[in-house]
Enzyme design. Structure first.
Site, PDB file in Angstrom:
ATOM      1  N   CYS A 205       0.874  -1.176   0.000  1.00  0.00           N
ATOM      2  CA  CYS A 205       0.000   0.000   0.000  1.00  0.00           C
ATOM      3  C   CYS A 205       0.916   1.233   0.000  1.00  0.00           C
ATOM      4  CB  CYS A 205      -0.971  -0.019   1.188  1.00  0.00           C
ATOM      5  SG  CYS A 205      -0.190  -0.113   2.815  1.00  0.00           S
ATOM      6  N   GLN A 206       0.784   2.116   0.984  1.00  0.00           N
ATOM      7  CA  GLN A 206       1.686   3.261   1.094  1.00  0.00           C
ATOM      8  C   GLN A 206       2.831   2.971   2.060  1.00  0.00           C
ATOM      9  OE1 GLN A 206       1.523   6.046  -0.705  1.00  0.00           O
ATOM     10  NE2 GLN A 206       3.109   7.261   0.321  1.00  0.00           N
ATOM     11  N   THR A 207       2.491   2.348   3.211  1.00  0.00           N
ATOM     12  CA  THR A 207       3.508   2.055   4.236  1.00  0.00           C
ATOM     13  C   THR A 207       3.374   0.643   4.785  1.00  0.00           C
ATOM     14  OG1 THR A 207       2.093   2.928   6.004  1.00  0.00           O
ATOM     15  CG2 THR A 207       3.626   4.483   4.945  1.00  0.00           C
ATOM     16  N   HIS A 208       2.651  -0.216   4.114  1.00  0.00           N
ATOM     17  CA  HIS A 208       2.391  -1.590   4.539  1.00  0.00           C
ATOM     18  C   HIS A 208       1.692  -1.665   5.902  1.00  0.00           C
ATOM     19  CE1 HIS A 208       2.288  -5.825   4.466  1.00  0.00           C
ATOM     20  NE2 HIS A 208       3.267  -6.042   5.335  1.00  0.00           N
ATOM     21  N   HIS A 209       0.616  -0.892   6.023  1.00  0.00           N
ATOM     22  CA  HIS A 209      -0.313  -1.061   7.130  1.00  0.00           C
ATOM     23  C   HIS A 209      -1.669  -1.529   6.585  1.00  0.00           C
ATOM     24  CE1 HIS A 209       2.764   1.149   9.321  1.00  0.00           C
ATOM     25  NE2 HIS A 209       2.187   0.727  10.444  1.00  0.00           N
ATOM     26  N   ARG A 210      -2.194  -0.806   5.603  1.00  0.00           N
ATOM     27  CA  ARG A 210      -3.415  -1.287   4.949  1.00  0.00           C
ATOM     28  C   ARG A 210      -3.176  -2.648   4.304  1.00  0.00           C
ATOM     29  NH1 ARG A 210      -4.739   3.925   1.321  1.00  0.00           N
ATOM     30  NH2 ARG A 210      -2.458   4.093   1.393  1.00  0.00           N
ATOM     31  N   SER A 211      -2.027  -2.799   3.670  1.00  0.00           N
ATOM     32  CA  SER A 211      -1.736  -4.081   3.024  1.00  0.00           C
ATOM     33  C   SER A 211      -1.408  -5.165   4.041  1.00  0.00           C
ATOM     34  CB  SER A 211      -0.598  -3.939   2.009  1.00  0.00           C
ATOM     35  OG  SER A 211       0.552  -3.360   2.583  1.00  0.00           O
TER      36      SER A 211
END
Length: 245
Positions: A205-211
């Protein structure tokens, strides 16, 4: 895979040193990159990790932070971990008990040796080397606007070439307080994008939290080969040498 709470009490023992590790990392403009091994070993010590410890992670922000903790624990070789489906929002809305008492738990101060599991991590170089690999599919968990490049959150907008877009919010049942949709709905969403369990899936994602939430969802569905691209778009989109679609 999910911890299904029926009775019992959740109390405020969240974060347990993870936030401190992220703050010390401060790798702008790519804050999602993993801390170095010594910091991860310190985190393991603060959590008091041992092979028999079962970690249950939760948050009140949709599951991204809890998912990131689960993925990080997978990376350092600790697989006895689950997340609460829907987090504190669902827990409270379903009328389950809570407590305002903070438990001291078994939090320690020692540094614990860890065995990193590279099979759950995708680096920028790994993604670059496998852009044309038909056995690997890139799954972008950002919004359609970010994916298309109309919402730009790095030096460049767009997505990694060949990636499929499944906004993490589409996997959440917003009428059930942020819990995941039923498995049948999730499998349909994935099938529509050509994301099958026989392939390796790299999520970002942007910072690998949503992903990280997407990582948890895929593992819940039985996907065996799933990697998280920790640097995600904050690294890829800010590197002028990375190809962009």
């Amino acid at each position: 895979f999910f911890f299904q709470a029926e009775d019992g009490i959740l109390d405020s023992v969240a974060s347990r040193g993870l936030g401190d590790v992220y703050k010390r990392q401060c790798r702008n403009p790519s804050p999602g990159l993993l801390p170095d091994k010594s910091q991860l070993q310190q985190l393991a010590g603060q959590l008091g990790l041992h092979p028999d410890l079962y970690v249950i992670a939760y948050d009140n922000q949709g599951g991204g932070r809890a998912g990131r903790l689960l993925w990080t624990l997978h990376f350092i070789g600790h697989r006895r971990v689950s997340v609460v489906n829907g987090g504190m929002t669902a827990w409270i809305k379903h009328g389950l008990p809570t407590s305002s008492t903070r438990r001291s738990g078994t939090r320690g101060s020692s540094t614990i040796n860890i065995a990193e599991d590279p099979s759950v991590l995708a680096t920028r170089n790994y993604v670059l080397a496998h852009l044309d690999n038909d056995d690997i599919v890139l799954l972008d968990a950002r919004s359609p606007a970010e994916f298309s490049g109309t919402d730009v959150r790095a030096a460049r907008g767009g997505h990694i070439p060949g990636a499929r877009n499944l906004n993490w919010l589409e996997t959440i049942n917003h009428t059930d307080y942020g819990r995941l949709h039923p498995d049948s709905v999730l499998r349909t969403l994935l099938a529509e994008r050509g994301i099958s369990a026989n392939k390796e899936v790299v999520v970002y994602c942007q910072t690998h939290h949503r992903s990280a939430h997407t990582y948890v969802m895929l593992k819940h569905l039985g996907y065996e080969r799933v990697r998280g691209y920790a640097g995600s778009w904050s690294e890829w989109g800010n590197d002028p040498t990375s190809p962009v679609a």
